[in-house]
Write a protein that holds these residues in place. Structure first.
Motif, short mmCIF file in Angstrom:
data_model
loop_
_atom_site.label_atom_id
_atom_site.label_comp_id
_atom_site.label_asym_id
_atom_site.label_seq_id
_atom_site.Cartn_x
_atom_site.Cartn_y
_atom_site.Cartn_z
N LEU A 77 11.51 38.20 44.90
CA LEU A 77 12.36 39.20 45.56
C LEU A 77 12.19 40.53 44.85
CD1 LEU A 77 14.61 39.98 47.55
CD2 LEU A 77 16.27 39.19 45.84
N SER A 78 11.74 41.53 45.60
CA SER A 78 11.46 42.83 44.99
C SER A 78 12.75 43.53 44.54
CB SER A 78 10.71 43.73 45.97
OG SER A 78 11.60 44.20 46.98
N TRP B 138 11.62 43.31 49.83
CA TRP B 138 10.79 42.31 50.51
C TRP B 138 10.74 41.02 49.70
CZ3 TRP B 138 9.01 46.48 47.80
CH2 TRP B 138 8.15 46.24 46.73
N ILE B 139 10.26 39.96 50.34
CA ILE B 139 10.12 38.67 49.68
C ILE B 139 8.68 38.18 49.82
CG2 ILE B 139 10.82 36.24 49.63
CD1 ILE B 139 13.50 37.03 50.69
N CYS B 140 8.06 37.91 48.68
CA CYS B 140 6.73 37.30 48.67
C CYS B 140 6.88 35.79 48.54
CB CYS B 140 5.91 37.81 47.48
SG CYS B 140 5.70 39.60 47.42
N GLU B 141 5.93 35.08 49.13
CA GLU B 141 5.92 33.61 49.01
C GLU B 141 4.55 33.15 48.54
OE1 GLU B 141 6.77 29.56 51.65
OE2 GLU B 141 6.41 31.47 52.66
N LYS B 142 4.57 32.22 47.61
CA LYS B 142 3.33 31.62 47.12
C LYS B 142 3.51 30.10 47.14
CE LYS B 142 1.36 33.40 43.49
NZ LYS B 142 0.99 33.75 42.08
N ASN C 67 21.16 37.35 49.91
CA ASN C 67 22.13 38.41 50.23
C ASN C 67 21.53 39.81 50.12
OD1 ASN C 67 24.76 39.07 51.10
ND2 ASN C 67 25.37 39.60 49.00
N MET C 68 20.36 39.99 50.75
CA MET C 68 19.72 41.30 50.71
C MET C 68 18.86 41.49 51.95
SD MET C 68 17.24 42.87 47.73
CE MET C 68 18.52 42.70 46.49
N ARG C 69 18.87 42.70 52.49
CA ARG C 69 17.98 43.02 53.60
C ARG C 69 16.55 43.06 53.07
NH1 ARG C 69 19.68 48.20 57.02
NH2 ARG C 69 17.88 47.44 58.21
N VAL C 70 15.69 42.26 53.68
CA VAL C 70 14.32 42.15 53.17
C VAL C 70 13.32 42.02 54.32
CG1 VAL C 70 14.89 41.13 50.93
CG2 VAL C 70 14.66 39.65 52.93
N TRP C 71 12.12 42.55 54.07
CA TRP C 71 11.01 42.31 55.00
C TRP C 71 10.57 40.86 54.89
CZ3 TRP C 71 10.66 45.60 58.59
CH2 TRP C 71 10.62 46.98 58.40
N ILE C 72 10.20 40.27 56.03
CA ILE C 72 9.56 38.95 56.05
C ILE C 72 8.20 39.10 56.72
CG2 ILE C 72 11.74 37.70 56.07
CD1 ILE C 72 11.43 37.26 59.07
N GLU D 262 8.63 35.23 35.25
CA GLU D 262 8.27 36.50 35.89
C GLU D 262 9.22 36.79 37.06
OE1 GLU D 262 4.21 35.93 36.96
OE2 GLU D 262 3.49 35.96 34.89
N GLU D 263 10.37 36.12 37.08
CA GLU D 263 11.44 36.34 38.05
C GLU D 263 11.12 35.86 39.46
OE1 GLU D 263 12.75 40.37 37.82
OE2 GLU D 263 13.43 40.18 35.75
#
Length: 217
Positions: A103-104, A208-212, A140-145, A91-92
């Motif tokens: 990573l969205s 954005w980046i989700c973490e699980k 290598n991407m601007r992302v919300w944390i 699921e990437e």
């Protein structure tokens, strides 16, 4: 009794024989007692030794049984983790140090991004180490944390409520430009992974980046 030339002698052979017999009997008795004592001592020693050996053997069996149970449990847990990783990779999601990261491919506000993560049974990423920061920077991407000071200005907290202790802010950051920069992003600048955070208006749309956590699949 023997009499010679008017003198009589009393024979003591029977008395001597009796004494020898009694002494012999006593010696044999003592020998039997010593032998019996030795047998008893030897029997007790071997009995204790056997009991000790049986106890050690039982302990060894218990240890082996416990090891087998633990090994089986660990194997089952490992197989479960591998299954979870395989499912999420399809699921990437990405795997790094016991966490899964998503990573969205689209851009949303900070709140919308967090909601998307929660819909995936995750949350915006919490960065706990230098290694994790370097890993995320390499995307290598601007992302919300998952870092914000919306509740109290200049008190930066992660989405789990813990206060930030170690930050990787860029030079001069956070600066709260315009007094509305309350959310944090990873900003790719200057090839400095440990100086790449920037505060930004939470209504800005970014990836954005989700973490699980893997122990909470």
């Amino acid at each position: 009794m023997l009499c010679l030339i008017g003198v009589c002698y009393v024979s003591t052979e029977s008395d001597n024989s009796g004494k020898i017999f009694r002494v012999t009997t006593v010696c044999l008795g003592l020998l039997c007692v010593l032998l019996l004592t030795a047998i008893i001592v030897q029997s007790v020693y071997y009995n204790i030794t056997i009991k000790d050996s049986v106890k050690k053997w039982n302990n060894l069996l218990q240890s082996f049984s416990l090891y087998k149970t633990n090994a089986t449990t660990e194997i089952d847990q490992l197989q479960t983790k591998l299954s979870v990783i395989e499912k999420h990779v399809q699921e990437e999601w990405r795997y790094f140090e016991s966490s899964l990261y998503f990573l969205s491919t689209e851009q949303k506000t900070w709140d919308e991004s967090r909601q998307d993560c929660q819909n995936r049974e995750a949350d915006l990423v919490i960065i706990n180490s230098e290694e994790e920061q370097r890993f995320l920077y390499k995307l290598n991407m601007r992302v919300w944390i998952g870092l914000t000071d919306k509740d109290e200005e200049r008190t930066w907290k992660w989405v789990d409520g813990t206060v930030l202790t170690t930050g990787y802010w860029g030079s001069g950051q956070p600066d709260n430009s315009g007094s509305h920069e309350d959310c944090a992003e990873i900003f790719i600048w200057g090839k400095k992974p440990l100086e790449s955070w920037n505060d930004l208006n939470c209504e800005t749309k970014l990836n954005w980046i989700c973490e699980k956590m893997l122990n909470n699949p």
